[in-house]
Write a protein that holds these residues in place. Structure first.
Motif, PDB file in Angstrom:
ATOM      1  N   LEU A  13       6.545  12.076  -5.524  1.00 25.04           N
ATOM      2  CA  LEU A  13       7.805  11.807  -4.819  1.00 25.04           C
ATOM      3  C   LEU A  13       8.240  10.346  -4.790  1.00 25.04           C
ATOM      4  N   ASN A  14       7.382   9.420  -5.201  1.00 23.73           N
ATOM      5  CA  ASN A  14       7.767   8.017  -5.080  1.00 23.73           C
ATOM      6  C   ASN A  14       8.988   7.685  -5.931  1.00 23.73           C
ATOM      7  N   GLY A  15       8.978   8.099  -7.188  1.00 22.40           N
ATOM      8  CA  GLY A  15      10.129   7.836  -8.059  1.00 22.40           C
ATOM      9  C   GLY A  15      11.417   8.445  -7.540  1.00 22.40           C
ATOM     10  N   PRO A  16      11.423   9.740  -7.155  1.00 22.88           N
ATOM     11  CA  PRO A  16      12.643  10.324  -6.602  1.00 22.88           C
ATOM     12  C   PRO A  16      13.128   9.640  -5.322  1.00 22.88           C
ATOM     13  N   THR A  17      12.208   9.179  -4.475  1.00 26.29           N
ATOM     14  CA  THR A  17      12.617   8.517  -3.242  1.00 26.29           C
ATOM     15  C   THR A  17      13.313   7.192  -3.543  1.00 26.29           C
ATOM     16  N   ILE A  18      12.773   6.445  -4.493  1.00 24.55           N
ATOM     17  CA  ILE A  18      13.427   5.199  -4.908  1.00 24.55           C
ATOM     18  C   ILE A  18      14.810   5.504  -5.487  1.00 24.55           C
ATOM     19  N   MET A  19      14.895   6.542  -6.306  1.00 21.71           N
ATOM     20  CA  MET A  19      16.188   6.933  -6.868  1.00 21.71           C
ATOM     21  C   MET A  19      17.200   7.238  -5.765  1.00 21.71           C
ATOM     22  N   MET A  20      16.786   7.995  -4.751  1.00 22.74           N
ATOM     23  CA  MET A  20      17.712   8.349  -3.672  1.00 22.74           C
ATOM     24  C   MET A  20      18.197   7.104  -2.945  1.00 22.74           C
ATOM     25  N   ALA A  21      17.291   6.142  -2.732  1.00 20.25           N
ATOM     26  CA  ALA A  21      17.696   4.910  -2.057  1.00 20.25           C
ATOM     27  C   ALA A  21      18.676   4.109  -2.914  1.00 20.25           C
ATOM     28  N   ARG A  60       0.051   7.998   5.510  1.00 19.32           N
ATOM     29  CA  ARG A  60       1.403   7.467   5.317  1.00 19.32           C
ATOM     30  C   ARG A  60       1.309   5.950   5.384  1.00 19.32           C
ATOM     31  N   GLY A  61       1.955   5.275   4.450  1.00 17.32           N
ATOM     32  CA  GLY A  61       1.852   3.834   4.373  1.00 17.32           C
ATOM     33  C   GLY A  61       2.363   3.132   5.616  1.00 17.32           C
ATOM     34  N   ARG A  62       1.579   2.203   6.117  1.00 17.19           N
ATOM     35  CA  ARG A  62       1.967   1.337   7.245  1.00 17.19           C
ATOM     36  C   ARG A  62       1.650  -0.103   6.832  1.00 17.19           C
ATOM     37  N   VAL A  63       2.480  -0.605   5.911  1.00 19.62           N
ATOM     38  CA  VAL A  63       2.265  -1.895   5.266  1.00 19.62           C
ATOM     39  C   VAL A  63       3.523  -2.196   4.462  1.00 19.62           C
ATOM     40  N   LEU A  64       3.737  -3.433   4.116  1.00 19.53           N
ATOM     41  CA  LEU A  64       4.867  -3.750   3.255  1.00 19.53           C
ATOM     42  C   LEU A  64       4.749  -2.951   1.960  1.00 19.53           C
ATOM     43  N   GLY A  65       5.804  -2.242   1.616  1.00 16.80           N
ATOM     44  CA  GLY A  65       5.753  -1.322   0.482  1.00 16.80           C
ATOM     45  C   GLY A  65       5.506   0.106   0.902  1.00 16.80           C
ATOM     46  N   GLY A  66       5.101   0.324   2.165  1.00 18.76           N
ATOM     47  CA  GLY A  66       4.895   1.675   2.678  1.00 18.76           C
ATOM     48  C   GLY A  66       3.930   2.458   1.816  1.00 18.76           C
ATOM     49  N   ARG A  92      21.999   6.476   9.298  1.00 14.40           N
ATOM     50  CA  ARG A  92      21.590   7.247   8.123  1.00 14.40           C
ATOM     51  C   ARG A  92      20.071   7.384   8.108  1.00 14.40           C
ATOM     52  N   VAL A  93      19.626   8.436   7.437  1.00 11.21           N
ATOM     53  CA  VAL A  93      18.217   8.588   7.088  1.00 11.21           C
ATOM     54  C   VAL A  93      18.151   8.557   5.566  1.00 11.21           C
ATOM     55  N   VAL A  94      17.248   7.710   5.050  1.00 10.63           N
ATOM     56  CA  VAL A  94      17.094   7.594   3.598  1.00 10.63           C
ATOM     57  C   VAL A  94      15.602   7.511   3.286  1.00 10.63           C
ATOM     58  N   ASP A  95      15.028   8.613   2.904  1.00 14.94           N
ATOM     59  CA  ASP A  95      13.627   8.678   2.483  1.00 14.94           C
ATOM     60  C   ASP A  95      13.358  10.106   2.036  1.00 14.94           C
ATOM     61  N   ALA A  96      12.096  10.455   1.782  1.00 19.11           N
ATOM     62  CA  ALA A  96      11.781  11.801   1.283  1.00 19.11           C
ATOM     63  C   ALA A  96      12.089  12.895   2.297  1.00 19.11           C
ATOM     64  N   SER A 105       9.115   2.976   0.200  1.00 21.64           N
ATOM     65  CA  SER A 105       9.783   3.224  -1.076  1.00 21.64           C
ATOM     66  C   SER A 105      11.296   3.136  -0.947  1.00 21.64           C
ATOM     67  N   ALA A 106      11.852   3.715   0.115  1.00 22.06           N
ATOM     68  CA  ALA A 106      13.302   3.681   0.312  1.00 22.06           C
ATOM     69  C   ALA A 106      13.753   2.407   1.008  1.00 22.06           C
ATOM     70  N   GLY A 107      13.050   2.009   2.062  1.00 16.60           N
ATOM     71  CA  GLY A 107      13.487   0.869   2.852  1.00 16.60           C
ATOM     72  C   GLY A 107      13.507  -0.430   2.068  1.00 16.60           C
TER      73      GLY A 107
END
Length: 552
Positions: free
Chosen positions: A514-522, A83-89, A499-503, A16-18
């Motif tokens: 948490l997906n929407g907030p994580t995208i917002m933070m990124a 926890r996602g281990r694929v493109l898109g996490g 930096r760390v950028v994720d939930a 979501s963030a990456g």
């Protein structure tokens, strides 16, 4: 695909963030960006067909398939933590519910953790920037952004019965839990577009991968972050049996999620001294907060038999699944094109609670979230759980071997307040289902069962049947105090170019998915990295904190 020896930015994790950072940092063409993902590309139809999300969620092909240590407050159960281990996490395996949390979540981040630029007025614009809302632009929603947000159609009458029953029980109706009024019951939004899961891979990466300055490397495992003193200089990667290094000229951005990000920091020598010492890892920066403060949402399913054959029970039959799948393949419509969480809401567990602390997802079927158990009859269920748990857990190392999973301990239901809120959730759910709009549908109570009424009995049932909502967060939290790991822009304290950028950087979990907030933070931190003027809303009104505070 061969990789270059150096890039301006190396991003670890295509979730979501990456994915969001990779798209934003490469869009002006000035920076070379490498995005590494341990898992495969997201080509599976089970990922892109919204109703099939239980398939990638419940196996290890596209997720890390983590399980916790025996939980001391959950009858020593090992709790499932995908926890996602694929493109898109995790945005490629989650339930696609789009909830931002309450405005006061962000106000409290600012007040309680000295993060003044994370107030609601500082984040709303980034939610809007990311969004392409199917109902059009307004003060709370954007259009034209990468992330398409769809409103549930609520064609099944059970969705309406749930909302109407909530209103009969005294709760307000809200048409938009992400807008002015978070509190109440109403339609839910999902991250889909034209019947397809709209993960960050689809929303952000697919358009960005056409750029020559962005390299996306799937099946590429990150062993550790490389440092020269207190500066991050690159990453050590593993691919097709080969181990090699890639340099980052500007920054390394760790976006591996609330479980893997603290693990990678510790494997790289950044973390609690006792963890580094115990596993023979040379310290780079001792930080007690790495892996601490683990938070998650626990939920239970209050299930009822349905007296009318209108649920999704028949959709489980193999011949019907084949028909639904074929229709989706041809048209992207029908039961295959929704996550089926089309109504829900937020209420308060008791009078005096400042803002809603219980969340609902309603499903016209009685089944486990990840599909691990089958429905045995026509039924429906309300997922209910506390939003701001007091319980805190941890992520620690099992080994200095990067391929060994970390130790995860949630300590769910570890405080009396958490247990009290969950009991209230069960009882208030029963009260809602008992209202007249359900009279023509409501059969016997399947779970927890009519005999489960006392505090002790409800607590015992929660210990046996409670499940994670799959929202781990907080393990590399933001702040300026000794327990914080990163500052207000995700920069690791005591380090440079990292930096760390994720939930994991959430100081406190938000009241919702948490997906929407994580995208917002990124989105917000991407602007900070690029030196862009931050987006600040002039007057983002939201419901008054004491609105209906004496309800119930």
């Amino acid at each position: 695909m061969s990789l270059d020896k150096n890039y301006d930015y190396v991003i670890i994790g295509a979730g979501s963030a990456g994915a969001t950072l990779a798209a934003r940092l490469s869009e002006d063409g000035r920076n070379s960006v490498l995005l590494v993902e341990a898992g495969p590309m997201d080509y599976s139809l089970f990922i892109h067909m919204p109703s099939a999300f239980a398939h990638p969620l419940a196996n290890d092909k596209y997720n890390w398939y983590y399980h916790s240590e025996p939980d001391p407050y959950m009858d020593k159960r090992s709790m499932y933590c995908p926890r996602g281990r694929v493109l898109g996490g995790s945005s490629s395996i989650n339930g696609m519910a789009y909830l931002r949390g309450h405005a006061l979540d962000y106000e409290q981040w600012a007040e309680d953790f000295d993060l003044p630029d994370w107030r609601y007025r500082n984040v709303l614009g980034y939610f809007r920037k990311a969004e392409d809302f199917d109902q059009g632009e307004n003060a709370y929603h954007g259009v034209g952004g990468p992330l398409h947000v769809t409103t549930g159609s609520m064609r099944n009458p059970l969705y309406h019965a749930f909302v109407e029953a909530g209103m009969a029980a005294g709760y307000p109706y809200t048409p938009d839990m992400n807008g002015y009024q978070h509190e109440g019951l109403g339609p839910m939004f999902m991250t889909t577009k034209d019947g397809v899961r709209w993960s960050t891979a689809n929303a952000y990466l697919r358009p960005a991968m056409k750029r020559s300055n962005l390299t996306v490397a799937a099946h590429t495992f990150t062993r550790r972050i490389l440092c020269d003193g207190q500066r991050a200089t690159g990453v050590e990667l593993e691919r097709k049996g080969e181990t090699f290094q890639v340099d980052a000229e500007c920054e390394v951005l760790l976006c591996a999620g609330a479980i893997n990000s603290p693990q990678l920091l510790m494997l790289s020598g950044i973390g609690p001294a006792e963890q580094l010492d115990a596993h023979g890892i040379e310290p780079v920066q001792e930080m007690a907060g790495v892996g601490a403060n683990l938070q998650d949402h626990l939920e239970v399913y209050v299930q009822y038999e349905c007296r009318q054959p209108i649920t999704l029970y028949s959709a489980q039959k193999p011949w019907n699944q084949a028909r639904i799948g074929a229709n989706w393949l041809l048209t992207r419509k029908g039961l295959g094109g929704t996550n089926h969480f089309e109504s829900g809401g937020f209420i308060r567990s008791e009078a005096g609670v400042q803002f809603p602390d219980l969340q609902y997802h309603f499903l016209p079927m009685a089944i486990s979230y990840d599909g691990s158990s089958s429905a045995t009859c026509h039924g429906f269920q309300a997922h209910i759980g506390p939003m701001r748990p007091e319980s805190r857990g941890s992520v620690t190392l099992q080994s200095a071997d990067a391929h060994k999973p970390p130790r995860i301990l949630f300590n769910y239901m570890g405080t009396e307040r958490d247990r009290r809120e969950m009991r209230a959730g069960v009882r208030l759910t029963r009260e809602i289902i008992a209202q007249s709009p359900f009279d023509v549908y409501r059969g016997r109570e399947l779970e927890p069962g009519p005999d489960v009424t006392s505090d002790e009995a409800i607590d015992a049932w929660v210990r046996q049947k409670g499940e994670s909502a799959y929202h781990p967060s907080g393990t590399c939290r933001m702040g300026g105090d000794d327990g914080a790991v990163v500052d207000h822009q995700g920069r690791v304290h005591g380090m440079s170019a990292l930096r760390v950028v994720d939930a994991s950087i959430m100081p406190r979990i938000t009241s919702g998915n948490l997906n929407g907030p994580t995208i917002m933070m990124a989105e917000k931190i991407a602007d900070a990295i690029r030196g862009n003027e931050p987006i600040v809303e002039d007057q983002p009104w939201f419901e008054a904190p004491n609105w209906r505070s004496e309800q119930r």
